[in-house]
Write a protein that holds these residues in place. Structure first.
Motif, mmCIF file in Angstrom:
data_model
loop_
_atom_site.group_PDB
_atom_site.id
_atom_site.type_symbol
_atom_site.label_atom_id
_atom_site.label_comp_id
_atom_site.label_asym_id
_atom_site.label_seq_id
_atom_site.Cartn_x
_atom_site.Cartn_y
_atom_site.Cartn_z
ATOM 1 N N TYR A 66 74.624 29.126 22.850
ATOM 2 C CA TYR A 66 75.700 30.038 23.244
ATOM 3 C C TYR A 66 75.682 30.275 24.751
ATOM 4 C CZ TYR A 66 78.399 34.346 23.683
ATOM 5 O OH TYR A 66 79.314 35.300 24.076
ATOM 6 N N VAL A 67 74.498 30.583 25.280
ATOM 7 C CA VAL A 67 74.379 30.859 26.715
ATOM 8 C C VAL A 67 74.777 29.640 27.535
ATOM 9 C CG1 VAL A 67 72.763 31.413 28.576
ATOM 10 C CG2 VAL A 67 72.615 32.621 26.395
ATOM 11 N N GLY A 68 74.308 28.450 27.118
ATOM 12 C CA GLY A 68 74.636 27.231 27.843
ATOM 13 C C GLY A 68 76.128 26.955 27.852
ATOM 14 N N LEU A 69 76.753 27.102 26.679
ATOM 15 C CA LEU A 69 78.199 26.866 26.592
ATOM 16 C C LEU A 69 78.972 27.908 27.381
ATOM 17 C CD1 LEU A 69 78.543 25.933 22.802
ATOM 18 C CD2 LEU A 69 78.745 24.395 24.766
ATOM 19 N N ARG A 70 78.520 29.126 27.334
ATOM 20 C CA ARG A 70 79.216 30.213 28.051
ATOM 21 C C ARG A 70 79.179 29.998 29.558
ATOM 22 N NH1 ARG A 70 80.198 35.773 27.106
ATOM 23 N NH2 ARG A 70 81.746 36.347 28.682
ATOM 24 N N LEU A 71 78.036 29.538 30.052
ATOM 25 C CA LEU A 71 77.891 29.335 31.492
ATOM 26 C C LEU A 71 78.646 28.106 31.980
ATOM 27 C CD1 LEU A 71 74.102 30.191 31.978
ATOM 28 C CD2 LEU A 71 76.074 31.613 32.559
ATOM 29 N N THR A 72 78.696 27.077 31.156
ATOM 30 C CA THR A 72 79.350 25.830 31.576
ATOM 31 C C THR A 72 80.848 25.819 31.290
ATOM 32 O OG1 THR A 72 78.728 24.812 29.458
ATOM 33 C CG2 THR A 72 77.250 24.469 31.341
ATOM 34 N N HIS A 73 81.324 26.761 30.481
ATOM 35 C CA HIS A 73 82.759 26.828 30.164
ATOM 36 C C HIS A 73 83.296 28.234 30.426
ATOM 37 C CE1 HIS A 73 81.284 23.378 27.846
ATOM 38 N NE2 HIS A 73 82.511 22.900 27.859
ATOM 39 N N LEU A 149 87.468 31.005 13.348
ATOM 40 C CA LEU A 149 86.344 30.096 13.526
ATOM 41 C C LEU A 149 86.723 28.880 14.368
ATOM 42 C CD1 LEU A 149 83.422 29.306 12.782
ATOM 43 C CD2 LEU A 149 84.337 28.251 10.701
ATOM 44 N N ARG A 150 87.986 28.461 14.308
ATOM 45 C CA ARG A 150 88.426 27.259 15.018
ATOM 46 C C ARG A 150 89.087 27.567 16.353
ATOM 47 N NH1 ARG A 150 90.991 23.495 10.126
ATOM 48 N NH2 ARG A 150 89.104 23.487 8.814
ATOM 49 N N THR A 151 88.960 28.819 16.803
ATOM 50 C CA THR A 151 89.571 29.203 18.075
ATOM 51 C C THR A 151 88.613 28.910 19.223
ATOM 52 O OG1 THR A 151 90.720 30.995 16.922
ATOM 53 C CG2 THR A 151 90.750 31.040 19.322
ATOM 54 N N GLY A 152 88.554 27.647 19.601
ATOM 55 C CA GLY A 152 87.740 27.266 20.743
ATOM 56 C C GLY A 152 86.262 27.586 20.563
ATOM 57 N N LEU A 153 85.544 27.584 21.678
ATOM 58 C CA LEU A 153 84.113 27.852 21.656
ATOM 59 C C LEU A 153 83.816 29.306 21.324
ATOM 60 C CD1 LEU A 153 82.929 25.802 24.779
ATOM 61 C CD2 LEU A 153 82.542 25.269 22.366
ATOM 62 N N VAL A 154 84.662 30.212 21.771
ATOM 63 C CA VAL A 154 84.421 31.629 21.514
ATOM 64 C C VAL A 154 84.436 31.919 20.022
ATOM 65 C CG1 VAL A 154 86.871 32.249 21.730
ATOM 66 C CG2 VAL A 154 85.111 33.982 22.116
ATOM 67 N N GLY A 155 85.332 31.250 19.288
ATOM 68 C CA GLY A 155 85.413 31.482 17.856
ATOM 69 C C GLY A 155 84.256 30.859 17.095
#
Length: 222
Positions: A66-73, A149-155
């Motif tokens: 989660y942290v990695g995806l949040r920082l890179t996106h 659930l299918r709403t992008g990475l946040v979902g």
């Protein structure tokens, strides 16, 4: 098998000598070397602690992802028209209820140790109600979110993290119900209460994990 047999500690490392300097709350999670053959409670709790450590690795893998995806996106984390999970009074109350349950379940276990069965039952039942409240409230929160659930990475990340934790809460509630039902069997806990101790430890684990998830999913948004 003779339950009076003494198991001699043959370890080359003086674990017991070091163990005596540890605080009492920590000793319960460590194995006892040597001792009598029926002194199995500490060993069983240690084994269960190892199981929880393996579970924590799974949660950590999700958290680091989660942290990695949040920082890179960070720029595209929230799709257009999506506000994401919000730190609301509803969420705060739900969190307080879950975390407070740890301060209920521990006295419940202590009551059982002192053979106060009725007190154990009432406190244990209160913990069940608090865990159930958390699950129902989380379901209500999900139904009011503006993403799925299918709403992008946040979902996908939000529902995987909270859903996996919710499964653990559900498992904890089921274990608590089982231990409560067993308390009505005559003399069920006269010879030990490993199930209650393990369930209590599992519940503390669930609460600690939620502290990390709450900080990531809600406080990071605030």
């Amino acid at each position: 098998m003779n339950r009076g047999v003494i198991h001699i500690d043959e370890s080359p490392i003086p674990l017991e000598r070091w163990r005596q300097y540890l605080p009492r709350w920590l000793k319960r999670y460590l194995p006892v070397r040597g001792g009598r053959s029926h002194d199995h409670h500490g060993k069983a709790i240690f084994g269960f602690t190892v199981f929880l450590l393996s579970e924590s690795i799974v949660f950590l893998s999700f958290i680091f992802t989660y942290v990695g995806l949040r920082l890179t996106h960070s720029e595209t984390w929230l799709p257009v028209g999506v506000s994401g999970p919000k730190l609301s009074t509803f969420v705060i109350i739900n969190t307080v209820v879950l975390l407070s349950s740890s301060f209920v379940i521990q006295p419940a276990e202590n009551s059982l140790k002192h053979h106060q069965l009725n007190k154990f039952r009432w406190l244990w039942l209160l913990t069940i109600c608090m865990g159930t409240y958390f699950l129902i409230s989380q379901g209500i929160e999900w139904s009011n979110l503006d993403f799925g659930l299918r709403t992008g990475l946040v979902g996908s990340t939000f529902y995987v993290l909270t859903g996996f934790h919710g499964l653990h809460v559900l498992a904890g509630v089921i274990l608590q119900i089982t231990m409560l039902v067993r308390s009505f069997r005559q003399g069920n806990y006269d010879k030990g209460h490993f199930g209650v101790s393990a369930t209590t430890l599992f519940w503390h684990f669930v609460d600690v994990i939620w502290v990390f998830l709450f900080s990531l999913l809600y406080l990071w948004q605030a």
